[in-house]
Structures are given as C-alpha cells and as structure tokens.
Scaffold this motif. Sequence first.
Motif, mmCIF file in Angstrom:
data_model
loop_
_atom_site.group_PDB
_atom_site.id
_atom_site.type_symbol
_atom_site.label_atom_id
_atom_site.label_comp_id
_atom_site.label_asym_id
_atom_site.label_seq_id
_atom_site.Cartn_x
_atom_site.Cartn_y
_atom_site.Cartn_z
ATOM 1 N N ALA A 112 10.481 -4.436 0.933
ATOM 2 C CA ALA A 112 10.716 -2.959 0.137
ATOM 3 C C ALA A 112 9.422 -3.338 -1.690
ATOM 4 N N ARG B 227 11.034 -0.121 -3.550
ATOM 5 C CA ARG B 227 11.183 1.160 -2.829
ATOM 6 C C ARG B 227 11.250 0.541 -1.021
ATOM 7 N N VAL C 203 9.510 0.273 2.212
ATOM 8 C CA VAL C 203 8.874 1.400 2.947
ATOM 9 C C VAL C 203 8.279 1.200 4.679
ATOM 10 N N ARG D 141 1.702 2.693 1.818
ATOM 11 C CA ARG D 141 2.128 1.317 0.963
ATOM 12 C C ARG D 141 1.416 0.974 -0.716
#
Lengths: 418, 324, 359
Positions: free
Chosen positions: C61, C65, C67, C75
Amino acid sequence: MQRRRDLLKIAAGVAATSFLPKTIYAQTGTKKLSLLTWNIIDMEPLFKQWFATFQAQNPGVEIEWLDKKGPELPAFYQTQLAAGTPPDIVDIQGGLGLEWGGQGALLDLTPMLEKEPEVRARFNPEYLANWVFEGKNYLIPFYVSKSLLFYNKPMFKAAGIEYAPKSLDDILSYAKAVSGADRTGFLTLNFDWLYWPLFRMQGVDLLTADLKKPTFNTQAGIETADKLAKATGDGSINKISWTGRWVEPNGAFAAGNVGMMHAHSSAYFFVKTQGSWITPETIGIAEVPGFWSTPNSHGWAISKGAKNPELAWAFLKFVTEKTQAMQFARGRTLTTANGEVDKEFLAELDKNDPTAAAVLRTQIEHTDKLTGNWRLSDDSSVKNIVWAEMQNIFLGRRDAKTALAEAEKKVERELRRA
Amino acid sequence: MSLETRNPVGSAKRVGAVAAPASAPGWYQRRRTREAMLIACFLLPSLAIFLLYRILPLAWNAVLSFEFWSPLKAARFAGLDNYAEMFFEDDVFWQALTNTLIFIMASPVAILLALAVALAVNSDLKGAAIYRTIIFLSYPLMSVAVGIVWRWLYDERGGFINFVLRGTGLITDPIPFLQSFGWALPSVILADIWQVIGFYMIILLTGLQSIPQHLYEAARIDGAPASARFLRITLPMLRPSLFLCAVIGILNSFTAFDLVYVMTGGGPAHATELLVTHIYNMGFGETRFDYAAALTVVQFALLVILTFLANRAVGGNAGSVESA
Amino acid sequence: MARLTLSALRKSYGAHAVVHGVDLDVADREFIVLVGPSGCGKSTILRMIAGLEEITSGTIAIDGRVVNEVDPKDRDIAMVFQDYALYPHMTVEQNMAFSLRYRGFAKAEIKRRVGEAARMLDIEALIERMPRQLSGGQRQRVAMGRAIVRDPKVFLFDEPLSNLDAKLRVAMRTEIKALRQRVPVTTVYVTHDQVEAMTLADRIVVLDKGSVQQIGTPEEVYETPASTFVAAFMGAPPMNLVAASLVGERELELPGGARLPLPARLWARLDGARASDIWFGVRPEHLVPARDAGKAEIMAKAGVVEPLGSDTMVQFDLGGATLIARMPPKSVRAPGDPLALTIDAHDVHLFDRASGKRI
C-alpha cells in the motif's frame, strides 16, 4: 544457392585463369584426350568399357572424362574456352553446336568426312546436315531425337475423335473438343524452339533462305499466332506450353488430363513411368501435321583448341561405329542417326516394346522436314527476341500484329548487329 | 607511456623542449613499423584471395565492358557501344532493371513480416523455440528446391494455392500465377520472401534479445504505453538489425538467380527478368560476354549505390549491436 | 507525503518461494535500505513495490491505497536500476524528460524540471550527450536525475552503485546521502553492501532467504543484532562468534578455557534450559588490550597481523576458533606477539545456539 555459387566460381575462374600463361596447360609428350559429355552419367559403365577398348587399340592414350548436367554444360564449356583449355571432345545438344561452330570454337570436320566417305555414310544425311554452318560440318550425330505428337486416346474417344490431327486447325479443334473443366487439349514443350513446327506447318518461316531477313511477320504468321493465342485464352492449349520446360509439361500430360502433347521421343520414356493411364492401347503416337519437327539431337564436336585433333577424330569414329552405337542405342533406347544401327535396333525393339519402337521410328523418318534451328552464330539471340514477343501474344498481353511487327524490327536490328 | 610518445608528431616537435629521451620516437617508429608488418602478414592471405577472386575479376569485367570480345575472338575496343546498346536499344535491360527495383522494394514488406514473426516468437509464447526453428528452416533450403515446390503450389490447374482459393470461394477461375504477366513477378517475390524471412527473423530476434529488459521496465515505470515502448525503444534499438536486413534484401534482389531461373526462367516475356538473369542469358545463353560485362558493371554500380545509401541511413553501422 | 506499507508480502515461482511474508512500514520521507546476500529476495521485494513483479500474496500500500493491481506507471514511483537503464538512443535531456512527456507536462515545465535536476546533479554540461558518451558515474547521475524530475512519492534504488569501481562508489554514496537531504522522499534502497546500508539508511531491513531478520536503525542493527546472521552480516570484519557455555555463577567459558564474568543484565535473560548451549559474540573493536596483563580475560598469540594504518587487524586462535581483534596501530607488530585482551561485559552478545536468536 549451389548454382549461384557455381556461377561465382565460374566467373572468378574465367577471370583468374585468363591471366595465367597458357603454357601451364600445354600438354607435351602424353597422348591425352579430354571428353565433355552432357548429362549422361547413367551410361558410365558403357563409357568405361569404350575407353578400355579404345585404349587397347591406341596404346598410351589417357582419357579424361567429365559429365555436366543440363544447364551447367554451356557455361562450363564457355569458361573453358575463355581459359584456353577447352576439352578436346564435347557433346553438344541442339542448335548450340552451330552457334559455337559459327563463333569459331569448333573444328571443321568436313575434311575428315571427305577423306573418309565411309564414316560420312554411317549417318542419316539430314541429321548430319543439320550441323553445317557456312558449308562447314561441325558435329557428327551422337544420338538424335525430334518432336512428335503424343495423344491421349481415351480422351479423344470420349470426344468422338478417331484420327490424329492432320493440320494446325485439326490440332486446335481437337484440343477444344477434349478440353473442359480440368482438362486442356494441347500442350507443347517449348524449350529449344519446339513450338516452331506449329508455324512451319502453316508455311511460316522465321528467316529468308539467305538468313538475312525475317519472314515471319506475314498474314499467315499473324493468323497462326492469333489462333494459338485464342486457343490458349479459352483453355484449349495448356498455358504451361508457353512457360514450362520439361518436367511440368510432361507431368501434366502424364497426369492424364491433356489431350495432346508435342514433345520429342525421350518424353515418352518419362511420361510412361509417370502416367498410370499410359499403355500401348491408350497412348497415341503420330507425326506432327505436315511432318514438320524440331530436332533436339546430341552431336560430337572437336574443339578447335584440341591438343590432339587426330586422336579426337579417331575417338569419334570409334564411338559412332556400329558396335558402340548399337550398345548405346540399346542402353538408352534411342536412335543414333547411324542408319544401319537404327534399322537393326528398331527391328529388335519391335519385338520387345512395339510402342517404344513406334515412337522411335518417327525419329528417323521425314528428316527432311526439320525446323527450329537456323545456321546463325547468334541463333539464340534471334530466338530470344521472337520468343519474348510470342509469349506476349500467346498469353494475351499483345495482339499478334503489333507483337510480330515489333519482333521483326528487333530481329532486323539483331541481324545487323551480328 | 608518456603523453609525448603517444603522439609521434607532437613528440618530434617537443623533443628538444621537454628534453624527452631522444631515442623514444625512433623506438616508437620502429615498433609501429613492426606492428604494421605483422598486421600486413596476418591480412595478406585473405587480401590475396580477395584480390584474386573479387577485385581482379571485377577489374577485368570493367575492362571487358568496353570491348567487343568473345572467348575465341581477339578483343577490340568498343568504347561505349555496349552501354549505348544497353541504354538505348535493350528493352529487356530496362525491364530487368525495373523488376530488380521492384524486387528490392518488396524487401521492406518481408522485413516487416519478419519483425512481426520475431516479436511473436520472442514472447513467452509456449513452444516459441519450435516455431523459431520451423520458420528459420526455409532459409537453408536450396533455392532450386524452393523454386520447384512453389512452381507446383502456383500451378494453374493442380496447384494448392488455386485449390484453396477456389475452395474458399475467393475466386471462380484459377489464376495462372506464373503464366501471367501481372502475377508472375509478385509470385516469385512471394516465394523469395518466404525463403528469406527466416533469415531476417533470426537477425531481428538477435537484435531484440540484445535489448536490455530493464529499458522496458524503466519505460513502464516512466509511463510509456506499449505502443510507445515499441516505437521509442524497440524500433530505435533494432535500427542496426533492420538496416542489416535491408542491405541483405538489396543483395538478395540482385542475386535471386536460382529462384527466378527455376520458377519462370525470367518469363513470361521477361516479366520476371532480373538484371542477374539477364546477365546470365547474355553471357552464357547468347555467348555475349562483353555485353554481359557491361550489364554487370551497371548492376555493380547500382548495388554499391544502394548499399551505401542504406548504410548511411543507419549512420554507417548496419548490423552492429548498440549498447548503453 | 507518502507512506509505504508491506503486509505479509510473499512471492513464489511455482512451488519455489523466494519471499516469505515480509511486513514493513516505511514512514514518509524515510530512507529504508534492504540489505542481504544475493538471493535473499531484496530485489524481488523492490520489483514488487515497483509493480514489475506480480505479488503472490499479501499487500503493498502506498499512502494507505493498496496498489497490488495498479500498473507501475500509476504507482507514482521512480526507480534507479543497477545498469541505469538509460535509453541509449536518447540524449541525457531526452532521457530525463521521457517520463514527463507521458504525464502531460507542458514543454516549459519539462524543461524547467530537467534543468533543475541537472543543476542539482551537476550534469548540466552533459545534457546534449548520448549515454554511451558518459562515464559510469555520469550515467548514474542521469539515472537519478530521471527519477528526480518525476517528483514521485517513492524512490526505488536497485543496487545503483554496484557497477561502479570502489572509489567512485564511495563518492556516489556520499552524493546520494547529500541528495537525499535536499530531496527528502520516501525511499527504498536495495544493496548487498552493508557499508552502504549503514551509511545511507534511516532504518535497515536485513533479509536472508526471503525472510526479515531484523528491522532497525543502523545503530540498533549494529549494536544489538537480532541474530547471528545479522551479527555476521553487518560489520566488517564481522562479529566474532564462538561456541560458549556457562559455568559456575555468572561465568562464561570460552574455547580454550578462558572465563568471562557475565553482567546481571545478561544473566537475568538466561534460563537453565539453554544455559549451556550458546554463541558468544564480540565485535573485533571490543577486544581491547588489557592495561594490566594479569587482569586480561583472554591470553593468546597473534596470528595474521594486518596493519591498516588507523587500526591493526589481528587474528588469533582461541581453543581452535579463529577470532579477529581491531587493535590500536602498532600495538601488535608480528605474528607470535603475545596478546592480553579484555572485554567489557556490555559489549558481549549472546545468541541461542539452536535458533541463532539473540538472548
């Protein structure tokens, strides 16, 4: 790939050897005879036997033999010529002998033939005369063939045709009658100018008798070309006629869906092994209408640069003698243009293989109507010019009138150039 | 080694000024000479062969093109006659030249096809190694055999291609590929492409595999989409390989002798005549070595020009492997 | 502002697992160094963070978030590769601008950023050159410049100095450190070189065989290695480790019979079960000459003597085990010289013999 490399090698060889002093090649003391033949390696045992016999008769003679495949021989011989080391004896096919003779590569055999009339008497005079250029006889026959007409009897029968064609119009109407979805009516081999009897039978000739002017651009010439083009267009004539060489047209005929094939005698032995439909009952054998035909013979020549011309001549006499010629005719099932040999051999063959005998009999008849070679030293240049335009006509790119006029112009130019 | 001795010119000037050992340049010169002689010794055998088999024939060929000559006749100076005939009278020459140029122009198509194939077999595709081998197999085949096979494939009546085209209803009447003026050259070119594509593929594959994987990873992180990665990394990195293919394509167009000879013999009516088949016909068919020599000079000049242009387009390093 | 969180991160190739459940929380602007021998999984972890490698299980993350399924380009990371991965057919400027072109930056902005990065890295003069015209160090700078212009959330470095020669490596290391102070961005840096790890990291993650051995500041990792592996891996020359056993009251017996009193701190942590089965560890610099030879814990004869100028490294034999001591210069001159060494009880490390874990 191989040929490409060979060509490079030849080209390099021509250049390289031409710089070397000729003396390297000069043979002194030994009686050496070099011999170049054309695609006849299958007869090696017989050749070896001949060499042994000849050497027994001429002690101390050394024989060097080289055989070359179809397309390789001309290039090879010319390379050797350029290098100044031509083989003493060379086996040449078709009109090439005349061309090379005309260009001065070959020894004139006329004096020998005159001195020894019994040798001259061996040969069919027309076959022998086929190799005379400006009064000089450059080759003597080794084995001979000329074109004839093969036809597919079951196909003819199915179309209600009972006889072999007697004219070009017969050929074309029969061809149309037997052709259909996957069938074509007529096919001719085209290399070495084999299609020319089709014109000759219509009274069209390529050049005037003095070989100075083209004579094919006439009403008859245009009509004949038109007819052939039309028949090609509607599928009566197989297109391979105008592009294929040997294997394809023969293969197509052997496959059993071509009505007629114009080819020389050797084609028979090829198609017989390929086509299961071919039996003595089903294959028709006929002379070309008007008895015209194109020869495709092999002859023996002696290079002008031969080191031992007398010995070479002795060898030629030896191989064309009855015993040897007979052995060769039997070995290869062919005619030799040695009258006595051919007669005896065909009598023998009548008993063993009557169909083959019928095929071969056509080869020694009507030899006064040979056409397709002209006594020119640039015979092939002239032929190439005409042939390209003929292809244009037959395959429908140009109309006959325009194309023949164009061909005439180019031939005139070529004749002037030479 | 001091800076002075590294530059013989500089050292000679500066000998007095910096009081360098007086023997240094002499020693250096001797060593240079010895090295040069050694290099010459190593090069000599191949140079000799090159000279004997390449340069001499070429020179002789050039001389021959200005003469009237046959194996049996003494050479006679011809001036520009052979060339005049070629340019002003020989329709076949122009046809052969046009056909040769068309042949050359077909090679980019072949290279693009080969690139597509190379990209496919360079992927993680299962069995890629097998496909790679199969595709390459066409190249070492003898052109004569290739020609014969394609002749049968193209046959009007029994040929596989017509069989398929008619079977699928694409055409109703068979196409006489090699017997037609329009189709003959494309048909021969297609067979040639089929044969050479495997070789192009191997060259391009080698090029592809020498591109560091990290470049693609960097580009992915940098945000370049797949199309941009192909255009901005693959293609530029493949440039030397692509131009090597182009040069080979040019050479191939000049030497596709066997294929044409077997498939059409240059016909119908010179529709597939190339310069090289015309040269052969003139030289060995019509025994006009002098004229064939003139044709060869023209072909050679054309070849040199085209190869030079192709190589220049890649910055003079066709075939090299560029690395970071 | 970017936090990077790895949770139970695993990677396997078929049945072959290369990363076994890594948990790591990287704070904003923290500089984390993943260090370990080759094959420890450090590069695989980095490539998973970059999105170049698929994640077998676990999550990554960035700022909370996850990824895992996010494409590398989305990213917001920048990566510097070991071989720099500069685009060979583009100039330095084009290389640095490449990523910006795909992110919709205006031309002027691209130019400004590239110029700024070039200035920062002192490569302005090279901007028109092609990568093949650059030296290794210059290429390294360009590679870093390419990462900096992006102004990403996370920097990833994959052994960026390993292609440089030793001298240049030291110089570049210093530069990275300086650069990091000017551009403080969350960074994950992979290396197999423990010196790089020590000098650069805020925190070090020591990895072995796909598992985290220890996470800590350089001081923590050096001073209180969590296992014999970490103890041996961090530090050059490595920590001396010899088998030892407890004897009597609070005493440790070393090979060769030397005895060492244990401080209460350590003693308290030992229980009877493992008391006789431990590794004794001491850093070479903590084997110091005794002022009073009579009070020395270890008496030995010098073996190989390597004077380094600032120190002299001395090897010696202790009951069959070879130990290394970092001695003051000129304190020992030749093999065979007698050594009388003492160890401060605080510098002693003890590890469980079976698990290798620190006691």
